[in-house]
Design a protein around this motif. Structure first.
Motif, PDB file in Angstrom:
ATOM      1  N   LEU A 228       0.827  -1.204   0.000  1.00 11.87           N
ATOM      2  CA  LEU A 228       0.000   0.000   0.000  1.00 11.87           C
ATOM      3  C   LEU A 228       0.862   1.255   0.000  1.00 11.87           C
ATOM      4  N   ALA A 229       1.858   1.270   0.873  1.00 11.78           N
ATOM      5  CA  ALA A 229       2.711   2.450   1.013  1.00 11.78           C
ATOM      6  C   ALA A 229       3.441   2.741  -0.293  1.00 11.78           C
ATOM      7  N   ALA A 230       3.888   1.687  -0.957  1.00 12.59           N
ATOM      8  CA  ALA A 230       4.597   1.871  -2.225  1.00 12.59           C
ATOM      9  C   ALA A 230       3.672   2.513  -3.255  1.00 12.59           C
ATOM     10  N   GLY A 231       2.424   2.025  -3.284  1.00 14.12           N
ATOM     11  CA  GLY A 231       1.441   2.582  -4.210  1.00 14.12           C
ATOM     12  C   GLY A 231       1.220   4.066  -3.942  1.00 14.12           C
ATOM     13  N   ASP A 232       1.073   4.405  -2.648  1.00 14.34           N
ATOM     14  CA  ASP A 232       0.872   5.814  -2.271  1.00 14.34           C
ATOM     15  C   ASP A 232       2.042   6.674  -2.725  1.00 14.34           C
ATOM     16  N   LEU A 233       3.225   6.162  -2.475  1.00 19.23           N
ATOM     17  CA  LEU A 233       4.427   6.945  -2.774  1.00 19.23           C
ATOM     18  C   LEU A 233       4.529   7.240  -4.272  1.00 19.23           C
ATOM     19  N   ALA A 355      18.609  -1.742   0.386  1.00 24.35           N
ATOM     20  CA  ALA A 355      17.370  -1.911  -0.387  1.00 24.35           C
ATOM     21  C   ALA A 355      16.969  -0.584  -1.045  1.00 24.35           C
ATOM     22  N   ILE A 356      17.157   0.508  -0.314  1.00 23.39           N
ATOM     23  CA  ILE A 356      16.828   1.829  -0.893  1.00 23.39           C
ATOM     24  C   ILE A 356      17.786   2.133  -2.050  1.00 23.39           C
ATOM     25  N   GLY A 357      19.066   1.833  -1.834  1.00 22.25           N
ATOM     26  CA  GLY A 357      20.063   2.051  -2.891  1.00 22.25           C
ATOM     27  C   GLY A 357      19.738   1.249  -4.141  1.00 22.25           C
ATOM     28  N   THR A 358      19.330  -0.009  -3.937  1.00 18.88           N
ATOM     29  CA  THR A 358      18.976  -0.861  -5.073  1.00 18.88           C
ATOM     30  C   THR A 358      17.782  -0.278  -5.823  1.00 18.88           C
ATOM     31  N   ALA A 359      16.781   0.184  -5.063  1.00 18.36           N
ATOM     32  CA  ALA A 359      15.594   0.751  -5.706  1.00 18.36           C
ATOM     33  C   ALA A 359      15.969   1.976  -6.537  1.00 18.36           C
ATOM     34  N   ARG A 360      16.874   2.806  -6.011  1.00 22.20           N
ATOM     35  CA  ARG A 360      17.299   3.989  -6.774  1.00 22.20           C
ATOM     36  C   ARG A 360      17.997   3.573  -8.063  1.00 22.20           C
ATOM     37  N   GLU A 361      18.850   2.559  -7.955  1.00 19.19           N
ATOM     38  CA  GLU A 361      19.543   2.082  -9.163  1.00 19.19           C
ATOM     39  C   GLU A 361      18.550   1.546 -10.187  1.00 19.19           C
ATOM     40  N   ARG A 362      17.557   0.799  -9.692  1.00 22.62           N
ATOM     41  CA  ARG A 362      16.594   0.204 -10.620  1.00 22.62           C
ATOM     42  C   ARG A 362      15.763   1.294 -11.287  1.00 22.62           C
ATOM     43  N   LEU A 363      15.387   2.312 -10.527  1.00 23.99           N
ATOM     44  CA  LEU A 363      14.649   3.428 -11.126  1.00 23.99           C
ATOM     45  C   LEU A 363      15.476   4.114 -12.203  1.00 23.99           C
ATOM     46  N   ALA A 364      16.744   4.326 -11.892  1.00 21.54           N
ATOM     47  CA  ALA A 364      17.626   4.985 -12.860  1.00 21.54           C
ATOM     48  C   ALA A 364      17.756   4.139 -14.117  1.00 21.54           C
ATOM     49  N   ALA A 365      17.610   2.804 -13.948  1.00 21.17           N
ATOM     50  CA  ALA A 365      17.721   1.906 -15.090  1.00 21.17           C
ATOM     51  C   ALA A 365      16.354   1.675 -15.756  1.00 21.17           C
ATOM     52  N   ASN A 366      15.367   2.542 -15.426  1.00 22.91           N
ATOM     53  CA  ASN A 366      14.060   2.502 -16.074  1.00 22.91           C
ATOM     54  C   ASN A 366      13.184   1.310 -15.732  1.00 22.91           C
ATOM     55  N   VAL A 367      13.398   0.704 -14.562  1.00 15.54           N
ATOM     56  CA  VAL A 367      12.461  -0.317 -14.099  1.00 15.54           C
ATOM     57  C   VAL A 367      11.154   0.400 -13.750  1.00 15.54           C
ATOM     58  N   ALA A 368       9.997  -0.282 -13.955  1.00 13.89           N
ATOM     59  CA  ALA A 368       8.715   0.353 -13.629  1.00 13.89           C
ATOM     60  C   ALA A 368       8.744   0.827 -12.173  1.00 13.89           C
ATOM     61  N   ALA A 372       9.909  -1.226  -8.448  1.00 19.78           N
ATOM     62  CA  ALA A 372      11.119  -0.903  -7.700  1.00 19.78           C
ATOM     63  C   ALA A 372      10.782  -0.447  -6.284  1.00 19.78           C
ATOM     64  N   VAL A 373       9.756   0.387  -6.172  1.00 21.17           N
ATOM     65  CA  VAL A 373       9.405   0.950  -4.866  1.00 21.17           C
ATOM     66  C   VAL A 373       8.787  -0.124  -3.964  1.00 21.17           C
ATOM     67  N   GLU A 374       7.979  -1.028  -4.563  1.00 26.66           N
ATOM     68  CA  GLU A 374       7.376  -2.110  -3.761  1.00 26.66           C
ATOM     69  C   GLU A 374       8.446  -3.003  -3.147  1.00 26.66           C
ATOM     70  N   ALA A 375       9.400  -3.389  -3.966  1.00 21.69           N
ATOM     71  CA  ALA A 375      10.462  -4.268  -3.452  1.00 21.69           C
ATOM     72  C   ALA A 375      11.197  -3.583  -2.309  1.00 21.69           C
ATOM     73  N   MET A 376      11.415  -2.288  -2.441  1.00 18.44           N
ATOM     74  CA  MET A 376      12.085  -1.537  -1.396  1.00 18.44           C
ATOM     75  C   MET A 376      11.242  -1.507  -0.132  1.00 18.44           C
ATOM     76  N   ALA A 377       9.939  -1.181  -0.304  1.00 20.80           N
ATOM     77  CA  ALA A 377       9.066  -1.044   0.862  1.00 20.80           C
ATOM     78  C   ALA A 377       8.988  -2.350   1.631  1.00 20.80           C
ATOM     79  N   VAL A 378       8.945  -3.473   0.917  1.00 21.81           N
ATOM     80  CA  VAL A 378       8.876  -4.773   1.579  1.00 21.81           C
ATOM     81  C   VAL A 378      10.140  -5.012   2.415  1.00 21.81           C
ATOM     82  N   ALA A 379      11.275  -4.560   1.892  1.00 20.05           N
ATOM     83  CA  ALA A 379      12.538  -4.747   2.610  1.00 20.05           C
ATOM     84  C   ALA A 379      12.651  -3.845   3.842  1.00 20.05           C
ATOM     85  N   LEU A 380      11.807  -2.808   3.904  1.00 15.56           N
ATOM     86  CA  LEU A 380      11.868  -1.893   5.048  1.00 15.56           C
ATOM     87  C   LEU A 380      11.064  -2.394   6.248  1.00 15.56           C
ATOM     88  N   ARG A 381      10.214  -3.405   6.057  1.00 19.39           N
ATOM     89  CA  ARG A 381       9.327  -3.823   7.152  1.00 19.39           C
ATOM     90  C   ARG A 381      10.146  -4.417   8.299  1.00 19.39           C
TER      91      ARG A 381
END
Ligand SMILES: [Zn+2]
Length: 384
Positions: A228-233, A355-368, A372-381
């Motif tokens: 949910l949080a990833a969707g909001d973000l 996990a945040i660093g990975t998400a930033r890299e994936r975003l920079a590499a044009n991952v949807a 990218a944000v969902e995978a990050m949010a799950v790792a933050l729990r």
């Protein structure tokens, strides 16, 4: 005029030296520094000082118009496009050939010289290699490595550094009349990015958005919350990006219609449709980029929160404002930082930062973005 360039005494001295002594003048300059260090302010101040009969008084017509970007002999190129293309650079090269209309110099500032590609870079390079006597190129980029080596080697380099936090806070208090406590908080929160600090100080909504992002760290208790949080973000980022680009998109479109002699709202003759299509494609790319920028900033904010948590966990900061040890970036969230620090281990914090660093890299590499944000949010729990 140079006051906004806090903590940049060395760079300012070089630029002022070139203004005062024509033998220290060069035709191509490369101003580099991290975002928020004041590259474009430095470029404008330099242009004003070069044109001012008093070497940069900050008050005369030459100074004020150069600083505002409306001086006839100062061309400031800022782009939100991902790449500066050959057709963007060619008009500048032609402009560079013309003598200044009134001032002593013709100054061309390229704010994002890191976005030149091989082709447009080579077009620019030829112009820099054989400059007309009164033309000055001022190129700006995050670091010298971001600029084509051929251009770098023909430009004089001036490096801006990250200004100290207390200098940024002082600037906000003295120039913008911000309350000292708020100035201190936003200077920390923006990590010395002057433009961002100023926006946070002026705009309560921007502060609220930042806080909402940081609140994710506490809000996520399990996988469903994370999704949910990833969707909001991602949604907030989309809305913010849309707000930033919408007005300009509409303006550009009506300008194109006028230029083509067509009426807006009516279908374009087939021969002209490709023009509209390429504008729309550019606008779409820009919107995507704006959304990624907003998301990346949100992630940098989150990263700063876990950095604070780690400092407390390692005993390098006591997590109190003005307390012992290294300052927190998120002074206002000291309580939350201490709670997160107590509820997890340094190893977990490091994994979250990864996990945040990975998400930033994936975003920079044009991952949807949502993926990218969902995978990050799950790792933050929280994990047992
Ligand atoms: Zn002046």
């Amino acid at each position: 005029m140079w006051d906004d360039l806090v903590g940049q005494d060395a760079a300012v001295a070089v630029l002022r030296g070139a203004v005062a002594d024509p033998s220290a003048m060069t035709h191509a300059w490369l101003l580099t520094g991290p975002p928020g260090s004041g590259r474009s302010n430095a470029a404008r101040a330099f242009a004003a000082a070069l044109l001012c009969p008093r070497g940069g008084c900050g008050e005369c017509h030459e100074c004020t118009t150069a600083l505002a970007g409306t001086h006839a002999d100062v061309e400031v190129v800022a782009t939100e496009a991902t790449i500066l293309r050959r057709q963007d650079v060619e008009p500048l090269v032609q402009l560079a050939q013309r003598s200044p209309s009134g001032g002593r110099w013709r100054i061309i500032v390229i704010e994002d010289a890191d976005r030149l590609n091989e082709t447009s870079g080579n077009v620019l390079l030829k112009a820099i290699e054989e400059p007309p006597p009164r033309t000055v190129w001022v190129l700006c980029a995050p670091s010298p490595q971001d600029v084509l080596v051929t251009i770098r080697s023909r430009s004089r380099s001036v490096v801006l550094r990250v200004p100290p936090v207390d200098a940024v806070a002082r600037l906000l208090v003295e120039r913008d009349g911000v309350e000292p406590e708020l100035a201190d908080a936003v200077a920390h929160a923006s990590q010395s990015h002057i433009g961002l600090a100023r926006r946070l100080a002026r705009d309560p909504e921007a502060r609220a958005r930042r806080r909402e992002v940081l609140d994710l760290a506490r809000r996520i208790r399990g996988v469903p919350d994370a999704v949910l949080a990833a969707g909001d973000l991602v949604e907030v980022a989309q809305a913010e990006a849309r707000a930033a680009t919408e007005e300009r998109d509409a303006e550009e479109k009506s300008r194109l219609y006028r230029a083509l002699g067509a009426e807006e709202g009516k279908p374009l003759p087939p021969a002209l449709r490709s023009q509209l299509k390429s504008l729309e494609e550019e606008q779409k790319r820009r919107a995507t980029r704006a959304q990624r920028d907003v998301l990346d900033r949100a992630m940098t904010d989150l990263l700063s929160l876990y950095r604070d948590v780690l400092l407390v966990q390692l005993g390098a900061s006591d997590g109190a404002s003005g307390g012992r040890g290294i300052d927190l970036v998120n002074v206002e969230l000291a309580d939350a930082v201490r709670t997160l620090a107590a509820d997890s281990t340094p190893e977990q914090t490091l994994r979250r930062m990864d996990a945040i660093g990975t998400a930033r890299e994936r975003l920079a590499a044009n991952v949807a973005p949502l993926l990218a944000v969902e995978a990050m949010a799950v790792a933050l729990r929280p994990q047992g």
